[in-house]
Scaffold this motif. Structure first.
Motif, PDB file in Angstrom:
ATOM      1  N   MET A  46       0.218  -3.110  -7.980  1.00  0.00           N
ATOM      2  CA  MET A  46       1.415  -2.932  -7.345  1.00  0.00           C
ATOM      3  C   MET A  46       1.172  -4.481  -6.533  1.00  0.00           C
ATOM      4  O   MET A  46       2.968  -5.007  -7.265  1.00  0.00           O
ATOM      5  CB  MET A  46       1.793  -1.744  -5.812  1.00  0.00           C
ATOM      6  CG  MET A  46       3.039  -1.894  -5.248  1.00  0.00           C
ATOM      7  SD  MET A  46       4.199  -1.573  -6.615  1.00  0.00           S
ATOM      8  CE  MET A  46       4.117   0.872  -6.470  1.00  0.00           C
ATOM      9  N   GLN A  47       0.882  -4.926  -5.947  1.00  0.00           N
ATOM     10  CA  GLN A  47       1.110  -6.543  -5.803  1.00  0.00           C
ATOM     11  C   GLN A  47       1.359  -7.286  -7.029  1.00  0.00           C
ATOM     12  O   GLN A  47       2.341  -8.207  -6.830  1.00  0.00           O
ATOM     13  CB  GLN A  47      -0.073  -6.566  -5.454  1.00  0.00           C
ATOM     14  CG  GLN A  47      -0.278  -8.104  -4.958  1.00  0.00           C
ATOM     15  CD  GLN A  47       1.023  -8.584  -4.184  1.00  0.00           C
ATOM     16  OE1 GLN A  47       1.101  -7.779  -3.180  1.00  0.00           O
ATOM     17  NE2 GLN A  47       0.926 -10.036  -3.151  1.00  0.00           N
ATOM     18  N   ARG A  48       0.950  -6.895  -7.921  1.00  0.00           N
ATOM     19  CA  ARG A  48       1.444  -7.626  -9.114  1.00  0.00           C
ATOM     20  C   ARG A  48       2.248  -7.931  -9.635  1.00  0.00           C
ATOM     21  O   ARG A  48       3.101  -8.816 -10.201  1.00  0.00           O
ATOM     22  CB  ARG A  48      -0.136  -7.505 -10.188  1.00  0.00           C
ATOM     23  CG  ARG A  48      -0.233  -7.920 -11.558  1.00  0.00           C
ATOM     24  CD  ARG A  48      -1.313  -7.500 -12.881  1.00  0.00           C
ATOM     25  NE  ARG A  48      -0.886  -8.824 -14.537  1.00  0.00           N
ATOM     26  CZ  ARG A  48      -0.792  -8.209 -15.829  1.00  0.00           C
ATOM     27  NH1 ARG A  48      -1.993  -6.757 -15.409  1.00  0.00           N
ATOM     28  NH2 ARG A  48      -0.669  -8.812 -16.488  1.00  0.00           N
TER      29      ARG A  48
ATOM     30  N   ARG B 255       0.691  -1.563   0.321  1.00  0.00           N
ATOM     31  CA  ARG B 255      -0.165  -0.240  -0.708  1.00  0.00           C
ATOM     32  C   ARG B 255       1.101   1.240  -0.118  1.00  0.00           C
ATOM     33  O   ARG B 255       0.633   2.467  -0.173  1.00  0.00           O
ATOM     34  CB  ARG B 255      -0.722  -0.218   1.384  1.00  0.00           C
ATOM     35  CG  ARG B 255      -2.091  -1.325   1.255  1.00  0.00           C
ATOM     36  CD  ARG B 255      -3.443  -0.657   2.032  1.00  0.00           C
ATOM     37  NE  ARG B 255      -3.658  -2.167   1.970  1.00  0.00           N
ATOM     38  CZ  ARG B 255      -4.998  -2.096   1.735  1.00  0.00           C
ATOM     39  NH1 ARG B 255      -5.089  -0.816   0.464  1.00  0.00           N
ATOM     40  NH2 ARG B 255      -5.643  -3.359   1.220  1.00  0.00           N
ATOM     41  N   GLU B 256       1.667   1.524   0.480  1.00  0.00           N
ATOM     42  CA  GLU B 256       2.988   2.320   1.366  1.00  0.00           C
ATOM     43  C   GLU B 256       3.415   2.754  -0.497  1.00  0.00           C
ATOM     44  O   GLU B 256       3.412   4.026  -1.222  1.00  0.00           O
ATOM     45  CB  GLU B 256       3.622   2.018   2.312  1.00  0.00           C
ATOM     46  CG  GLU B 256       4.688   3.521   2.498  1.00  0.00           C
ATOM     47  CD  GLU B 256       5.839   3.459   3.144  1.00  0.00           C
ATOM     48  OE1 GLU B 256       7.078   3.490   3.066  1.00  0.00           O
ATOM     49  OE2 GLU B 256       5.402   2.227   3.896  1.00  0.00           O
TER      50      GLU B 256
ATOM     51  N   GLU C  59       2.898   5.909  -3.090  1.00  0.00           N
ATOM     52  CA  GLU C  59       3.875   6.676  -3.764  1.00  0.00           C
ATOM     53  C   GLU C  59       3.881   6.726  -5.078  1.00  0.00           C
ATOM     54  O   GLU C  59       4.047   7.838  -6.046  1.00  0.00           O
ATOM     55  CB  GLU C  59       5.968   6.461  -3.058  1.00  0.00           C
ATOM     56  CG  GLU C  59       6.082   6.437  -2.422  1.00  0.00           C
ATOM     57  CD  GLU C  59       7.239   5.527  -2.046  1.00  0.00           C
ATOM     58  OE1 GLU C  59       7.741   5.277  -2.456  1.00  0.00           O
ATOM     59  OE2 GLU C  59       7.433   5.635  -0.928  1.00  0.00           O
ATOM     60  N   ALA C  60       3.585   5.505  -5.659  1.00  0.00           N
ATOM     61  CA  ALA C  60       3.575   5.614  -6.961  1.00  0.00           C
ATOM     62  C   ALA C  60       2.629   5.968  -7.903  1.00  0.00           C
ATOM     63  O   ALA C  60       1.987   5.807  -9.398  1.00  0.00           O
ATOM     64  CB  ALA C  60       4.063   3.694  -7.606  1.00  0.00           C
TER      65      ALA C  60
END
Length: 120
Positions: free
Chosen positions: A51-53, A38-39, A43-44
């Motif tokens: 992001m997890q992927r 999540r962080e 940020e992105a």
């Protein structure tokens, strides 16, 4: 850290590339803990699932690993990191050579130009 995401390519692929670059350049050194999904997503400015992927992809490549209770870490396998770095360099060189050929330069002319170029 600045995330440079373009709309012309899949975000997931760009995240993988940028995270890989951060690993091979030492922004995230070998053995270091990555921020939480999540962080990183905040940020992105991307969806946490995206992001997890990207992180799962880097795990599949062997650049990251998960410790169940404490998060994701960069591999301590320096050889694996160097392989990723060399693969990235090879891709960049290939693109450069292709562009030079499109401009009409031969391999030898390209090498001569590189030798003349000052490194900044």
């Amino acid at each position: 850290m600045a995330w440079n995401l373009q709309s012309d390519r899949p975000i997931y692929a760009q995240l993988v590339e940028q995270l890989r670059r951060m690993i091979v350049t030492g922004v995230y050194p070998a053995g270091s803990r990555l921020p939480a999904v999540r962080e990183l997503a905040v940020e992105a400015a991307v969806n946490p699932n995206t992001m997890q992927r990207a992180l799962v992809r880097l795990e599949e490549e062997g650049l990251l690993y998960t410790q169940r209770t404490s998060g994701r870490y960069v591999t301590e396998d320096h050889e694996k990191i160097m392989e990723a770095k060399e693969a990235m360099a090879s891709e960049l060189i290939g693109c450069f050579i292709d562009e030079m050929m499109r401009l009409g330069y031969t391999r030898e002319q390209t090498i001569q130009l590189l030798e003349k170029k000052e490194v900044k």
